[in-house]
Design a protein around this motif. Structure first.
Motif, PDB file in Angstrom:
ATOM      1  N   LEU A  54      39.241-113.345  -0.400  1.00 34.84           N
ATOM      2  CA  LEU A  54      38.645-114.672  -0.574  1.00 34.84           C
ATOM      3  C   LEU A  54      38.363-115.343   0.772  1.00 34.84           C
ATOM      4  O   LEU A  54      37.329-116.007   0.934  1.00 34.84           O
ATOM      5  N   VAL A  55      39.262-115.173   1.728  1.00 31.41           N
ATOM      6  CA  VAL A  55      39.040-115.781   3.046  1.00 31.41           C
ATOM      7  C   VAL A  55      37.777-115.191   3.682  1.00 31.41           C
ATOM      8  O   VAL A  55      36.873-115.920   4.122  1.00 31.41           O
ATOM      9  N   GLY A  60      32.225-115.716   4.934  1.00 31.07           N
ATOM     10  CA  GLY A  60      30.984-114.932   5.042  1.00 31.07           C
ATOM     11  C   GLY A  60      29.868-115.503   4.185  1.00 31.07           C
ATOM     12  O   GLY A  60      28.738-115.665   4.641  1.00 31.07           O
ATOM     13  N   PHE A  61      30.180-115.832   2.935  1.00 26.49           N
ATOM     14  CA  PHE A  61      29.164-116.407   2.045  1.00 26.49           C
ATOM     15  C   PHE A  61      28.626-117.720   2.604  1.00 26.49           C
ATOM     16  O   PHE A  61      27.421-117.986   2.556  1.00 26.49           O
ATOM     17  N   ALA A  62      29.532-118.540   3.137  1.00 30.36           N
ATOM     18  CA  ALA A  62      29.092-119.831   3.673  1.00 30.36           C
ATOM     19  C   ALA A  62      28.128-119.627   4.844  1.00 30.36           C
ATOM     20  O   ALA A  62      27.141-120.356   4.989  1.00 30.36           O
TER      21      ALA A  62
ATOM     22  N   MET B  24      25.627-108.992  -0.109  1.00 32.44           N
ATOM     23  CA  MET B  24      24.775-110.179  -0.259  1.00 32.44           C
ATOM     24  C   MET B  24      23.803-110.290   0.915  1.00 32.44           C
ATOM     25  O   MET B  24      22.623-110.571   0.735  1.00 32.44           O
ATOM     26  N   LEU B  25      24.288-110.033   2.122  1.00 35.42           N
ATOM     27  CA  LEU B  25      23.436-110.128   3.311  1.00 35.42           C
ATOM     28  C   LEU B  25      22.298-109.103   3.264  1.00 35.42           C
ATOM     29  O   LEU B  25      21.149-109.421   3.576  1.00 35.42           O
ATOM     30  N   ARG B 112      32.832-118.515  -3.879  1.00 32.42           N
ATOM     31  CA  ARG B 112      31.721-119.486  -3.974  1.00 32.42           C
ATOM     32  C   ARG B 112      32.213-120.804  -4.573  1.00 32.42           C
ATOM     33  O   ARG B 112      31.418-121.707  -4.809  1.00 32.42           O
ATOM     34  N   LEU B 113      33.496-120.890  -4.887  1.00 32.03           N
ATOM     35  CA  LEU B 113      34.104-122.063  -5.527  1.00 32.03           C
ATOM     36  C   LEU B 113      33.442-122.362  -6.871  1.00 32.03           C
ATOM     37  O   LEU B 113      33.272-123.521  -7.256  1.00 32.03           O
ATOM     38  N   SER B 114      33.068-121.285  -7.596  1.00 21.27           N
ATOM     39  CA  SER B 114      32.447-121.453  -8.907  1.00 21.27           C
ATOM     40  C   SER B 114      33.507-121.798  -9.948  1.00 21.27           C
ATOM     41  O   SER B 114      34.450-121.031 -10.149  1.00 21.27           O
TER      42      SER B 114
END
Lengths: 154, 141
Positions: A54-55, A60-62, B24-25, B112-114
């Protein structure tokens, strides 16, 4: 190139499962067995795997969120937001199956490499369950294309 | 907590997160295994190649470990093939209905905090914990 990139990502993902030993049902069940907390045999490794994942994924997603993907015209970030009955029912059914054996989809597929007959039975049954869901959905009202377009949450 | 392996768990977890970010990238896709695999079994899917490539990479990892002298042992499975098949059916159907599994909801979704993924993860964790408590301590124990 996108296919090679997918292969590489699958390999990194699988390496993570192997190194963290999440491919071992005993590790997963050792976490899920909360009776091990008072008796001292509980194995919290799965929590650490998730926390580390998650970290890295969160940061990375952000960082990449505003970017266009390198090998695709656009990112398929999941768009669904409502907490509905299929989400809850599906998660509950998945959890029951996960608890029965200790395998979720990623480790189950990676474990095919061990040639374990039980894993083959599990993965074939999992594929049948997935196909059965899509057949059932295709007969109903919910548009399956829309579900696939957001690539599912996972 | 004699079985706790925090270092290998942290390294492995970080690699799983890295794989999700890179997928994703590169391809704009969420690294949810049930979504990737599930797409293979839908007749309307027209993008099987990258899905198969990801799955090939997933299976290649334990093979590479074996080549490096660290073979992954066969996982311990329940004695009954009926239990295994039932569990597989539940995992397959449930992950498609709930749109994700431990990777798609548990890692990518929560990262993603979904809210959907947070709820799904709590539900499948609690369901699995109850099943393990029942099968290991009430019925089998």
């Amino acid at each position: 190139m996108p296919v090679l990139a997918s292969l590489l990502c699958g390999f990194i993902f699988g390496s993570g499962l192997v190194i963290s030993r999440m491919v071992q049902t005993t590790k997963v069940l050792g976490f899920l067995d909360v009776f091990g907390i008072p008796s001292g045999t509980w194995d919290p490794s799965l929590i650490v795997v998730m926390a580390a994942g998650l970290v890295v994924a969160g940061i990375g997603f952000a960082l990449i969120r505003p970017r266009t993907p390198i090998f695709a015209p656009q990112s398929l970030w999941p768009s669904a937001t409502d907490i509905d009955r299929p989400l809850i029912t599906g998660a509950a059914l998945f959890g029951i199956g996960w608890g029965l054996v200790g395998l979720c989809p990623g480790p189950a597929i990676a474990d095919l490499a061990t040639l374990s007959p039980g894993v083959f039975v599990f993965v074939i049954a999992m594929a049948i369950g997935m196909a059965a869901h899509d057949l059932w959905q295709a007969r109903g009202a919910r548009p399956i294309e829309q579900k696939l377009a957001t690539a599912a949450d996972g | 907590m004699a079985n706790f392996t925090p270092v290998s768990a942290a390294i492995g977890g970080a690699l799983i997160g890295l794989a999700a970010v890179l997928l994703m990238l590169f391809t704009g896709r969420i690294a949810g295994i049930s979504g990737i695999a599930g797409g293979l079994f839908n007749p309307r899917t027209d993008d099987r190649l990258w899905r198969l490539a990801f799955i090939a990479g997933l299976i290649a990892a334990p093979l590479a470990a074996a080549l490096l002298g660290h073979p992954v042992p066969m996982p311990q499975m329940p004695g009954s093939m009926i239990t295994i098949a039932a569990a597989g059916l539940l995992v397959g159907f449930g992950t498609r209905l709930g749109n994700g599994c431990t990777s798609g909801h548990g890692i990518c979704g929560i990262a993603r905090l979904s809210p959907r993924s947070i709820v799904a993860t709590v539900v499948f964790m609690v369901a699995a914990i109850i099943v393990v408590a029942l099968t290991h301590h009430v019925i089998g124990g």
